[in-house]
Write an enzyme that holds these catalytic residues in place. Structure first.
Site, mmCIF file in Angstrom:
data_model
loop_
_atom_site.group_PDB
_atom_site.id
_atom_site.type_symbol
_atom_site.label_atom_id
_atom_site.label_comp_id
_atom_site.label_asym_id
_atom_site.label_seq_id
_atom_site.Cartn_x
_atom_site.Cartn_y
_atom_site.Cartn_z
ATOM 1 N N ASP A 145 -3.298 -19.043 17.045
ATOM 2 C CA ASP A 145 -2.177 -19.632 17.810
ATOM 3 C C ASP A 145 -0.889 -19.710 16.995
ATOM 4 O O ASP A 145 0.188 -19.351 17.484
ATOM 5 C CB ASP A 145 -2.518 -21.069 18.256
ATOM 6 C CG ASP A 145 -3.720 -21.132 19.172
ATOM 7 O OD1 ASP A 145 -4.044 -20.098 19.792
ATOM 8 O OD2 ASP A 145 -4.325 -22.211 19.270
ATOM 9 N N SER A 184 -10.853 -18.738 -0.369
ATOM 10 C CA SER A 184 -10.103 -19.321 0.742
ATOM 11 C C SER A 184 -9.996 -20.836 0.610
ATOM 12 O O SER A 184 -8.917 -21.411 0.804
ATOM 13 C CB SER A 184 -10.747 -18.955 2.063
ATOM 14 O OG SER A 184 -10.071 -19.598 3.095
ATOM 15 N N ARG A 199 -17.741 -7.966 -0.085
ATOM 16 C CA ARG A 199 -18.191 -8.039 1.304
ATOM 17 C C ARG A 199 -17.976 -6.760 2.099
ATOM 18 O O ARG A 199 -18.803 -6.407 2.936
ATOM 19 C CB ARG A 199 -17.439 -9.161 2.008
ATOM 20 C CG ARG A 199 -17.892 -10.487 1.519
ATOM 21 C CD ARG A 199 -17.198 -11.598 2.232
ATOM 22 N NE ARG A 199 -17.743 -12.851 1.722
ATOM 23 C CZ ARG A 199 -17.209 -14.033 1.904
ATOM 24 N NH1 ARG A 199 -16.095 -14.137 2.602
ATOM 25 N NH2 ARG A 199 -17.775 -15.101 1.417
HETATM 26 C C1 LIG Z 1 -18.638 -20.098 8.698
HETATM 27 C C2 LIG Z 1 -17.571 -20.010 7.646
HETATM 28 C C3 LIG Z 1 -17.899 -20.159 6.295
HETATM 29 C C4 LIG Z 1 -16.916 -20.081 5.308
HETATM 30 N N1 LIG Z 1 -17.267 -20.259 3.994
HETATM 31 C C5 LIG Z 1 -16.310 -20.235 3.045
HETATM 32 C C6 LIG Z 1 -16.616 -20.486 1.672
HETATM 33 O O1 LIG Z 1 -17.767 -20.743 1.315
HETATM 34 N N2 LIG Z 1 -15.629 -20.459 0.762
HETATM 35 C C7 LIG Z 1 -14.327 -20.206 1.110
HETATM 36 O O2 LIG Z 1 -13.473 -20.200 0.239
HETATM 37 N N3 LIG Z 1 -14.002 -19.970 2.407
HETATM 38 C C8 LIG Z 1 -14.953 -19.989 3.379
HETATM 39 N N4 LIG Z 1 -14.606 -19.766 4.692
HETATM 40 C C9 LIG Z 1 -13.205 -19.590 5.034
HETATM 41 C C10 LIG Z 1 -12.486 -20.924 5.093
HETATM 42 O O3 LIG Z 1 -13.343 -21.907 5.596
HETATM 43 C C11 LIG Z 1 -11.281 -20.894 5.986
HETATM 44 O O4 LIG Z 1 -10.515 -19.774 5.707
HETATM 45 C C12 LIG Z 1 -10.435 -22.120 5.772
HETATM 46 O O5 LIG Z 1 -11.213 -23.274 5.961
HETATM 47 C C13 LIG Z 1 -9.235 -22.161 6.677
HETATM 48 O O6 LIG Z 1 -8.609 -23.408 6.530
HETATM 49 P P1 LIG Z 1 -7.245 -23.696 7.259
HETATM 50 O O7 LIG Z 1 -6.879 -25.096 6.924
HETATM 51 O O8 LIG Z 1 -6.279 -22.624 6.969
HETATM 52 O O9 LIG Z 1 -7.590 -23.578 8.811
HETATM 53 P P2 LIG Z 1 -8.616 -24.375 9.735
HETATM 54 O O10 LIG Z 1 -9.590 -25.189 9.005
HETATM 55 O O11 LIG Z 1 -9.107 -23.364 10.708
HETATM 56 O O12 LIG Z 1 -7.673 -25.394 10.477
HETATM 57 C C14 LIG Z 1 -6.755 -24.974 11.461
HETATM 58 C C15 LIG Z 1 -6.197 -26.193 12.119
HETATM 59 O O13 LIG Z 1 -5.172 -25.831 13.016
HETATM 60 C C16 LIG Z 1 -5.370 -26.440 14.258
HETATM 61 N N5 LIG Z 1 -4.759 -25.595 15.287
HETATM 62 C C17 LIG Z 1 -5.011 -24.296 15.553
HETATM 63 N N6 LIG Z 1 -4.253 -23.883 16.599
HETATM 64 C C18 LIG Z 1 -3.505 -24.935 16.984
HETATM 65 C C19 LIG Z 1 -2.550 -25.145 18.025
HETATM 66 N N7 LIG Z 1 -2.234 -24.209 18.906
HETATM 67 N N8 LIG Z 1 -1.980 -26.370 18.122
HETATM 68 C C20 LIG Z 1 -2.317 -27.367 17.275
HETATM 69 N N9 LIG Z 1 -3.224 -27.222 16.293
HETATM 70 C C21 LIG Z 1 -3.802 -26.025 16.154
HETATM 71 C C22 LIG Z 1 -6.867 -26.581 14.359
HETATM 72 O O14 LIG Z 1 -7.237 -27.580 15.268
HETATM 73 C C23 LIG Z 1 -7.226 -26.947 12.934
HETATM 74 O O15 LIG Z 1 -7.024 -28.305 12.724
HETATM 75 C C24 LIG Z 1 -15.578 -19.826 5.685
HETATM 76 C C25 LIG Z 1 -15.251 -19.678 7.034
HETATM 77 C C26 LIG Z 1 -16.235 -19.769 8.013
HETATM 78 C C27 LIG Z 1 -15.849 -19.582 9.445
#
Ligand SMILES: Cc1cc2nc3c(=O)[nH]c(=O)nc-3n(C[C@H](O)[C@H](O)[C@H](O)COP(=O)(O)OP(=O)(O)OC[C@H]3O[C@@H](n4cnc5c(N)ncnc54)[C@H](O)[C@@H]3O)c2cc1C
Ligand code: SF4
Ligand code: SF4
Ligand code: FES
Lengths: 529, 243
Positions: free
Chosen positions: A213, A372, A271
């Protein structure tokens, strides 16, 4: 007027909020869910930092591994900053109480944090908390935000940024509970809205709602996005539910085997290579399994309790005694909002981006496991600090309500429109299309077909709408808006993949199997009126 | 197979028909929303039992929709003691407010040597996904909506037992009123927790720590030092004053 508005309340958003607050800013965090529901909760394996607690390790090795995995597409200065900040970031997480797994080495502080090996790493470098690393980091960040009195507005869906004259002034949101469209004025914004893996609906480890988004919103507002074609496929997702079995399963000594029980790849390779090797087996009609039986029940429960449970629940296998059926699925989006050295969005002043939504050029063509969680905390904080600095000099004159009015009309129009095409079927079709034709192994003919189909879908979007006409708590509406964002990003991924006539990291193209020096560059996309 | 879901608009149970086969409840809900009734409202995220979004009640018991396998005749309702926003979607703000009241965070960091045993001491408690299942199962909320509740107290336990916590007393002080002593130790929270956490045990332990910090069970205290019958506090109308 708020100094720093953080949009997205996952690990990146909460880290940004805490840093901005610490620097002296007034901060508001907005997200479409509750903070602890974010995708960050799903990260299992670990977070990289060259602490050298188990093996000898150095920041320079972490940098080297990251650059190697990026296949020439990272910015080495940004990588240096992230890897260099890693030990300090772990120290910060330690200071707020993250319950990392420990070593029995009679040392103090972060020197007692246990570390494990992840693919592509030259040492045991990933700090972890069993296989709940993301969950425990996220919850501790959240607790700390409560401690610091940071304000939250949950269940608000970002609609658009307000960007008069290339400088951000705020954003519009749909209050999911009331259905009201609101404008929030701010001096600076940090985008932390996560990745776009859920475009591969049905073929991704990501949560519902990882629909990119924020990236789509930046694109609409005139900001740049880049490297959209680089999507990482995780080698080991459960075959039927696409739920992740963490890379640490291989890091701890798990094998990949085919039906004949043969190992066919070094499990600790990056990977992209492992995913392609599995894909090749699948093309030969071989089923592929993860074998962790030799690790023994006790060790499995110690290291991977979550996966053991998920295997039993979703796949009906007990990893201690049975093979785990797996397949590679979309997992992480390397591309995203194009940012500069301060993490400021190229094209939108005062708007910063951190975490999976941002392309800070640290992962390049392929992200290393564990980098990440590091990026979201280290760069989340960096973005928060920079957003605060920007807010000191930013004008506090609020924008007019032109965008608000436009968005109000748009939401009303969605309510009044009759829908003749069910967008849920289209969402599923888009997921299938992407897995089939924009997947692990790509080919120009198929990519072009995919682009045609996506364009057709965009046209038929006119006939799509919502059948739930209730103004309040309308999840049908939210899912429709998310799908529209996914559909907006779809062609950026495909056209960049078509343009990239080479194979590099996660992008692998038949007929162009080698890296080509001419393509050692980023594809940056931006709309100009 | 048929299941029944409580709809908030009509306050009646609506029947839905599902294809036969063993699927998680969440997949069933998604299927209904996509193919039958887009107005059915629920919350979900990870579908892997870790984001805490999807807790509901099935046949009167709290479950994560993404890990519960649907059975014919199941009756699905929203969590209790949360106001229902729509259908299965509830407002979790109040429950989360209890974290703030209980000040469940590291109060004052101190450097400490940590071993695997130290980590194990609160490993289970830090598995909490804030799904609110325990809060919905706790009977105290029926009589005292201000009770801090199981997950907030489990989290208080987590920080109070952390060797890095240099000021556990503050946490203990903050969980005295509407806190550890208001729990009936019925164990309902423990029975429903999808992560195998035992808030009841944590609360029992916190009671012990509270005593060590000089706090007392208030019901015990009031028996000794005058209830309302004696006009105890010295304020207001005193029936024994002899007007
Ligand atoms: C199953 C899985 C396992 C993983 N394991 C690892 C690992 O072991 N080590 C590692 O380094 N990485 C890992 N990753 C990757 C890592 O978890 C993610 O890249 C990271 O957590 C992303 O964090 P973020 O804060 O950028 O986004 P997110 O945690 O996705 O947060 C995004 C936020 O934005 C909000 N949001 C989105 N769109 C909108 C909107 N339109 N309006 C308002 N709010 C919105 C959501 O509600 C959420 O709060 C893994 C990912 C997955 C899916
Ligand atoms: S203690 Fe258990 S039931 Fe309660 S919120 Fe945490 S995970 Fe859910
Ligand atoms: S044990 Fe205490 S907290 Fe748990 S459900 Fe019973 S009364 Fe509530
Ligand atoms: S959807 Fe995340 S816990 Fe069920």
């Amino acid at each position: 007027m708020i100094d720093v508005l953080v949009i997205g309340s996952g690990g990146a958003g909460l880290s940004a909020a805490l840093a901005a607050k610490e620097a002296g800013a007034s901060v508001l965090v907005i997200g479409k869910m509750y903070p602890t529901n974010s995708q960050t909760s799903m990260a299992q394996g670990g977070m990289n930092a060259a602490l050298g607690n188990v093996d000898e390790d150095h920041i320079s090795l972490h940098i080297q591994d990251t650059i190697k995995s990026a296949h020439g597409l990272c910015d080495e200065d940004m990588v240096r900053q992230m890897c260099g900040d890693a030990p300090k970031t772990i120290e910060w997480l330690e200071s707020i109480g993250v319950p990392f797994s420990r070593l029995d080495n009679s040392k103090e502080g972060i020197a007692t944090i246990s570390q494990r090996q992840m693919g592509g790493a030259s040492a045991k470098r990933a700090c972890y908390a069993q296989d709940y690393t993301g969950l425990k980091i996220l919850h501790t960040l959240y607790d700390t935000c409560l401690k610091e009195g940071i304000d939250f507005m949950d269940e608000h869906y970002l609609l658009n940024l307000i960007v008069p004259e290339d400088t951000v002034k705020g954003a519009t949101f749909l209050d999911i509970r009331t259905g009201e469209v609101k404008q929030i004025d701010a001096k600076s914004i940090v985008m932390a809205t996560g990745g776009y893996g859920s475009i591969y609906h049905g073929f991704t480890t990501n949560m519902y709602g990882a629909t990119g988004d924020g990236i789509a919103t930046v694109l609409r507002a005139g900001g740049a996005v880049s490297d959209m074609e680089f999507i990482q496929f995780h080698p080991t997702a459960l075959k039927h539910s696409c739920i992740l079995v963490s890379e640490s399963a291989r890091g701890e000594g798990g094998y990949l085997v085919n039906e004949a029980g043969e190992r066919f790849i070094d499990e600790l390779k990056p990977r992209d290579e492992v995913a392609r090797a599995i894909f090749a087996q699948m093309k030969e009609a071989q089923r592929v399994f993860l074998d962790v039986r030799h690790l023994g029940e006790e060790k499995l429960m110690e290291l991977l309790p979550q996966e053991v449970e998920l295997c039993k629940l979703h796949e009906h296998v007990d990893p201690a005694s049975e093979l785990i059926p797996i397949k590679p699925v979309a997992h992480y989006s390397m591309g995203g909002i194009d940012v500069d050295y301060a993490l400021e969005v190229n094209g939108i002043k005062g708007c910063f981006a951190a975490g999976e939504c941002s392309n800070a050029k640290v992962h390049g063509a392929n992200r290393l496991g564990g980098n990440s969680l590091l990026e979201i905390t280290a760069f989340g904080r960096f973005a928060g600090e920079n957003a605060y600095k920007h807010s000191i000099y930013a004008s506090s004159k609020p924008a007019d309500d032109a965008q608000l009015q436009k968005d109000q009309k748009e939401i009303e129009a969605i309510f009044s429109k009759e829908s003749s095409v069910n967008f849920y079927s289209s969402r599923e079709a888009l997921g299938n299309l992407f897995y089939e034709k924009v997947g692990i192994v790509r080919e120009n003919g198929q990519l072009n077909e995919a682009l045609q189909e996506v364009i057709a879908m965009q046209v038929s979007q006119q006939q799509m709408g919502i059948s739930d006409k209730n103004k309040t708590n309308n999840q049908n509406l939210i899912e429709f808006l998310e799908f529209k964002n996914a559909l907006l990003l779809a062609p950026t991924i495909i056209s960049a993949a078509i343009a990239r006539d080479e194979s590099r990291g996660a992008h692998y193209k038949v007929g162009f199997e080698e890296e080509n020096e001419d393509f050692k560059k980023h594809f940056v996309l931006q709309w100009k009126d | 197979m048929q299941i029944k879901i409580l709809r908030s608009e009509t306050n009646t149970y609506q029947e839905y028909r599902l294809p036969a086969g063993e699927i998680p409840l969440l997949s069933a809900l998604v299927y209904i929303k996509e193919a039958q009734d887009a107005t059915l409202t629920f919350s979900a995220g990870c579908r892997a039992s870790v984001c805490g979004t999807c807790a509901v009640r099935v046949n009167g018991r709290e479950e994560l929709a993404c890990s519960y396998k649907v059975k014919p005749g199941d009756v699905i309702e929203p969590l209790q003691y949360h106001s229902v926003l729509r259908d299965l979607k509830v407002d979790k703000d109040k429950a989360k407010g209890t974290l703030k009241k209980a000040t469940t965070w590291l109060q004052k960091f101190q450097e400490a040597p940590l071993t695997p045993e130290d980590e194990k001491r609160t490993e289970k408690q830090t598995d909490c996904i804030l799904c609110n299942a325990c809060y919905s199962a706790c009977p105290v909320f029926a009589v005292n909506p201000d009770f801090l509740g199981p997950f907030a107290l489990t989290r208080a336990y987590r920080y109070s037992k952390d060797k890095r916590e240099g000021n556990a007393k503050t946490i203990i002080d903050n969980i005295q009123s509407n806190g550890v002593w208001d729990c009936t130790l019925c164990g309902e929270c423990t029975a429903v927790c999808p992560k195998g956490i035992d808030p009841k045990m944590d609360i029992t332990m916190l009671r012990g720590t509270s005593l060590q910090h000089g706090h007392q069970d208030p019901s015990f205290a009031s028996q000794n030092f005058g209830g309302p019958d004696f006009g105890g506090g010295g304020f207001g109308f005193d029936p024994n004053a002899g007007f």
